[in-house]
Motif scaffolding. Structure first.
Motif, mmCIF file in Angstrom:
data_model
loop_
_atom_site.group_PDB
_atom_site.id
_atom_site.type_symbol
_atom_site.label_atom_id
_atom_site.label_comp_id
_atom_site.label_asym_id
_atom_site.label_seq_id
_atom_site.Cartn_x
_atom_site.Cartn_y
_atom_site.Cartn_z
ATOM 1 N N THR A 1 103.542 -41.748 15.269
ATOM 2 C CA THR A 1 102.455 -42.331 16.105
ATOM 3 C C THR A 1 102.902 -41.717 17.855
ATOM 4 N N GLY A 2 101.797 -41.488 18.493
ATOM 5 C CA GLY A 2 102.460 -41.233 19.998
ATOM 6 C C GLY A 2 102.892 -39.888 19.954
ATOM 7 N N ALA A 3 102.284 -39.042 19.345
ATOM 8 C CA ALA A 3 102.838 -37.828 19.280
ATOM 9 C C ALA A 3 102.609 -36.779 20.323
ATOM 10 N N GLY B 1 107.136 -36.339 24.853
ATOM 11 C CA GLY B 1 108.370 -37.134 24.761
ATOM 12 C C GLY B 1 108.858 -36.986 23.415
ATOM 13 N N HIS B 2 109.471 -38.006 22.876
ATOM 14 C CA HIS B 2 110.172 -38.042 21.543
ATOM 15 C C HIS B 2 109.207 -37.748 20.483
ATOM 16 N N GLY B 3 108.023 -38.373 20.705
ATOM 17 C CA GLY B 3 107.170 -38.266 19.584
ATOM 18 C C GLY B 3 106.838 -36.825 19.244
ATOM 19 N N LEU C 1 94.550 -41.784 16.993
ATOM 20 C CA LEU C 1 94.777 -43.200 16.722
ATOM 21 C C LEU C 1 95.602 -43.843 17.931
ATOM 22 N N ASP C 2 94.625 -44.756 18.364
ATOM 23 C CA ASP C 2 95.384 -45.707 19.363
ATOM 24 C C ASP C 2 95.613 -46.933 18.628
ATOM 25 N N ILE C 3 97.101 -47.288 18.903
ATOM 26 C CA ILE C 3 97.512 -48.275 17.866
ATOM 27 C C ILE C 3 97.032 -49.769 18.272
ATOM 28 N N LEU D 1 107.128 -45.176 13.867
ATOM 29 C CA LEU D 1 106.461 -45.972 14.771
ATOM 30 C C LEU D 1 106.979 -45.671 16.166
ATOM 31 N N ASN D 2 106.605 -44.639 16.681
ATOM 32 C CA ASN D 2 107.312 -43.836 17.958
ATOM 33 C C ASN D 2 106.473 -44.467 19.198
ATOM 34 N N GLY D 3 105.158 -44.245 19.007
ATOM 35 C CA GLY D 3 104.229 -44.591 20.126
ATOM 36 C C GLY D 3 104.443 -46.021 20.647
ATOM 37 N N ILE E 1 104.609 -48.343 24.967
ATOM 38 C CA ILE E 1 104.373 -47.940 26.576
ATOM 39 C C ILE E 1 105.946 -48.096 26.894
ATOM 40 N N ASN E 2 106.240 -47.001 27.327
ATOM 41 C CA ASN E 2 107.838 -47.044 27.947
ATOM 42 C C ASN E 2 107.727 -47.481 29.298
ATOM 43 N N SER E 3 107.740 -48.998 29.591
ATOM 44 C CA SER E 3 107.494 -49.584 30.820
ATOM 45 C C SER E 3 108.753 -49.451 31.789
ATOM 46 N N MET F 1 110.935 -47.438 16.522
ATOM 47 C CA MET F 1 111.702 -46.697 17.711
ATOM 48 C C MET F 1 111.752 -47.961 18.747
ATOM 49 N N SER F 2 113.091 -48.527 18.857
ATOM 50 C CA SER F 2 113.181 -49.841 19.578
ATOM 51 C C SER F 2 113.800 -49.110 20.896
ATOM 52 N N ALA F 3 114.846 -49.973 21.432
ATOM 53 C CA ALA F 3 115.460 -49.358 22.664
ATOM 54 C C ALA F 3 116.837 -50.354 22.622
ATOM 55 N N ALA G 1 109.737 -56.789 31.013
ATOM 56 C CA ALA G 1 108.167 -56.493 29.912
ATOM 57 C C ALA G 1 108.713 -55.643 28.789
ATOM 58 N N TYR G 2 109.479 -54.595 29.184
ATOM 59 C CA TYR G 2 109.940 -53.686 28.424
ATOM 60 C C TYR G 2 110.829 -54.100 27.238
ATOM 61 N N ARG G 3 111.987 -54.729 27.891
ATOM 62 C CA ARG G 3 113.026 -55.206 27.161
ATOM 63 C C ARG G 3 112.486 -56.469 26.117
ATOM 64 N N PRO H 1 116.601 -44.775 19.863
ATOM 65 C CA PRO H 1 116.713 -43.323 20.120
ATOM 66 C C PRO H 1 117.592 -43.038 21.361
ATOM 67 N N GLY H 2 117.895 -43.966 22.395
ATOM 68 C CA GLY H 2 118.525 -43.406 23.424
ATOM 69 C C GLY H 2 117.233 -42.595 24.357
ATOM 70 N N THR H 3 117.558 -42.135 25.550
ATOM 71 C CA THR H 3 116.626 -41.308 26.296
ATOM 72 C C THR H 3 117.000 -39.883 26.063
HETATM 73 N N1 LIG Z 1 112.685 -42.049 26.619
HETATM 74 C C1 LIG Z 1 113.404 -42.997 26.606
HETATM 75 O O1 LIG Z 1 114.168 -43.188 27.696
HETATM 76 C C2 LIG Z 1 113.545 -43.958 25.386
HETATM 77 C C3 LIG Z 1 114.818 -44.744 25.126
HETATM 78 C C4 LIG Z 1 114.672 -45.716 24.341
HETATM 79 C C5 LIG Z 1 113.568 -45.920 23.562
HETATM 80 N N2 LIG Z 1 112.543 -45.317 23.686
HETATM 81 C C6 LIG Z 1 111.291 -45.497 22.759
HETATM 82 O O2 LIG Z 1 111.144 -44.024 22.115
HETATM 83 C C7 LIG Z 1 109.771 -44.128 21.805
HETATM 84 C C8 LIG Z 1 108.966 -42.989 22.467
HETATM 85 O O3 LIG Z 1 109.656 -43.021 23.865
HETATM 86 P P1 LIG Z 1 109.170 -41.799 24.821
HETATM 87 O O4 LIG Z 1 109.954 -41.935 26.173
HETATM 88 O O5 LIG Z 1 108.933 -40.360 24.026
HETATM 89 O O6 LIG Z 1 107.745 -42.266 25.424
HETATM 90 P P2 LIG Z 1 106.490 -41.410 26.189
HETATM 91 O O7 LIG Z 1 106.959 -40.042 26.577
HETATM 92 O O8 LIG Z 1 106.182 -42.336 27.323
HETATM 93 O O9 LIG Z 1 105.488 -41.256 25.077
HETATM 94 C C9 LIG Z 1 104.640 -42.455 24.621
HETATM 95 C C10 LIG Z 1 103.987 -42.083 23.677
HETATM 96 O O10 LIG Z 1 103.373 -43.163 23.093
HETATM 97 C C11 LIG Z 1 101.752 -43.098 23.197
HETATM 98 N N3 LIG Z 1 101.301 -44.170 23.274
HETATM 99 C C12 LIG Z 1 101.273 -45.242 24.416
HETATM 100 N N4 LIG Z 1 100.309 -46.131 23.995
HETATM 101 C C13 LIG Z 1 99.781 -45.945 22.779
HETATM 102 C C14 LIG Z 1 98.698 -46.610 22.033
HETATM 103 N N5 LIG Z 1 98.165 -47.652 22.435
HETATM 104 N N6 LIG Z 1 98.503 -46.025 21.090
HETATM 105 C C15 LIG Z 1 98.887 -44.917 20.593
HETATM 106 N N7 LIG Z 1 100.009 -44.387 21.281
HETATM 107 C C16 LIG Z 1 100.250 -44.634 22.426
HETATM 108 C C17 LIG Z 1 101.576 -41.926 24.311
HETATM 109 O O11 LIG Z 1 100.341 -41.666 24.168
HETATM 110 P P3 LIG Z 1 99.437 -40.940 25.281
HETATM 111 O O12 LIG Z 1 99.766 -39.507 25.654
HETATM 112 O O13 LIG Z 1 97.765 -41.161 24.811
HETATM 113 O O14 LIG Z 1 99.818 -41.883 26.554
HETATM 114 C C18 LIG Z 1 102.738 -41.127 24.144
HETATM 115 O O15 LIG Z 1 102.605 -40.139 23.115
HETATM 116 C C19 LIG Z 1 109.095 -45.664 22.525
HETATM 117 O O16 LIG Z 1 108.947 -46.475 21.432
HETATM 118 C C20 LIG Z 1 109.992 -45.962 23.623
HETATM 119 O O17 LIG Z 1 110.177 -47.270 23.880
HETATM 120 C C21 LIG Z 1 112.602 -44.236 24.731
#
Ligand SMILES: NC(=O)c1ccc[n+]([C@@H]2O[C@H](COP(=O)([O-])OP(=O)(O)OC[C@H]3O[C@@H](n4cnc5c(N)ncnc54)[C@H](OP(=O)(O)O)[C@@H]3O)[C@@H](O)[C@H]2O)c1
Length: 270
Positions: free
Chosen positions: A28-30, A33-35, A78-80, A103-105, A107-109, A158-160, A175-177, A206-208
């Motif tokens: 999801t959320g591909a 970023g990570h997806g 897919l909007d989850i 389950l990757n998608g 909001i990385n708030s 995918m947590s954090a 909120a994120y945490r 997954p870390g950043t």
């Molecule tokens: N990068 C980090 O620093 C980090 C660290 C720890 C954990 N994580 C976790 O790893 C995962 C991926 O992180 P990321 O940094 O790669 O995130 P990202 O770059 O912000 O990308 C988020 C992805 O999730 C999608 N998404 C957001 N809301 C959605 C919804 N309602 N339905 C479907 N898809 C949705 C986005 O789609 P759109 O393109 O449509 O917006 C995008 O594809 C997340 O769970 C994040 O919390 C990330």
């Protein structure tokens, strides 16, 4: 002799079929970023990838990847948080075994939206919780039969690190945490619910990940400030972390659902 040849042919064709069988992952959320990196690495390993995006028409990088791995990647909308859409996609893949539901998608708030107690936006908090917690379980439930029918039977969440309650040292990104701590508990309990079916619900931080390969940039001054600081602090995970997580998910089983896993195989405190 002809009986021997027939038996050998049968065995060989069986082995070829086994080796030709590709596992299937749904990410999801591909879009970025990570997806996006997961999609790329899974496809490069020969997996069949169902890559979901909220708005496939605008998912240019994902479309480019799908063009590169034509026979491997399928893009689905897919909007989850749109549960009717989740139900429809779950029904579409009802008869398709899905080895790994990634389950990757979310909001990385940390990066988007108002994220301090001083400026708490309660509607935003609810959006983050709906996306990062409620929708994660909803998607897991919608695809459970497909996962249970597969060989690997894994749901990887995918947590954090920020979701670790024992790790709290300051008040940033509440909120994120909160969303990640909540999804940890929800999925840890869900793991108990479905383990009897052989399904492993794996909670992973997954870390950043350095998906843009900034670590290899010849001129660090051209790297965005946030990533530059992470490189200096040595807290950016290398691009290879995505592959390390694929290996980790392959390795972990139902026996590992009680742990909070980090991308490199270490265990984090809940
Ligand atoms: N990068 C980090 O620093 C980090 C660290 C720890 C954990 N994580 C976790 O790893 C995962 C991926 O992180 P990321 O940094 O790669 O995130 P990202 O770059 O912000 O990308 C988020 C992805 O999730 C999608 N998404 C957001 N809301 C959605 C919804 N309602 N339905 C479907 N898809 C949705 C986005 O789609 P759109 O393109 O449509 O917006 C995008 O594809 C997340 O769970 C994040 O919390 C990330």
């Amino acid at each position: 002799m002809s009986k021997f040849i027939a038996a050998a042919t049968l065995l060989l064709s069986g082995l070829l079929t086994m080796s030709a069988r590709a596992d299937t992952v749904l990410v999801t959320g591909a879009t970025q970023g990570h997806g996006l990196a997961f999609v790329e690495d899974y496809a490069a390993r020969g997996w069949r990838v169902i890559a979901t995006a909220r708005d496939p028409a605008n998912a240019k990088d994902l479309a480019a990847l799908a063009a590169r791995y034509k026979d491997k990647i399928v893009i689905e909308q897919l909007d989850i948080t749109d549960f009717a859409e989740v139900d429809a996609l779950g029904a579409k893949y009802k008869s398709t075994p899905i080895d790994v539901l990634n389950l990757n998608g979310a909001i990385n708030s940390f990066r988007v939206g108002p994220e301090t107690f001083a400026k708490m936006d309660y509607a935003w908090l609810e959006t983050v919780l709906k996306t990062n917690v409620t929708a994660q379980l909803y998607v897991a439930q919608a695809f459970l039969e497909s996962v249970a029918a597969s060989r690997q039977k894994k749901i990887a969440v995918m947590s954090a690190v920020g979701g670790s309650i024992s790790g709290v040292r300051n008040s940033v990104a509440p909120a994120y945490r909160a969303s990640k701590a909540a999804v940890n508990m929800l999925m840890r309990a869900y793991g108990e619910e479905v383990k009897g079916r052989g399904v492993a619900v794996l909670v992973i931080a997954p870390g950043t990940v350095d998906v843009h390969n900034y670590m290899d940039a010849p001129d660090l001054s051209k790297v965005p400030e946030r990533y530059r600081r992470q490189i200096e602090l040595k807290v950016l995970a290398p691009r290879s972390a995505i592959g390390a997580m694929i290996d980790l998910i392959d390795r972990l089983t139902v026996a590992d659902i009680d742990k909070f896993h980090q991308w490199d195989g270490k265990t984090l405190p809940w």
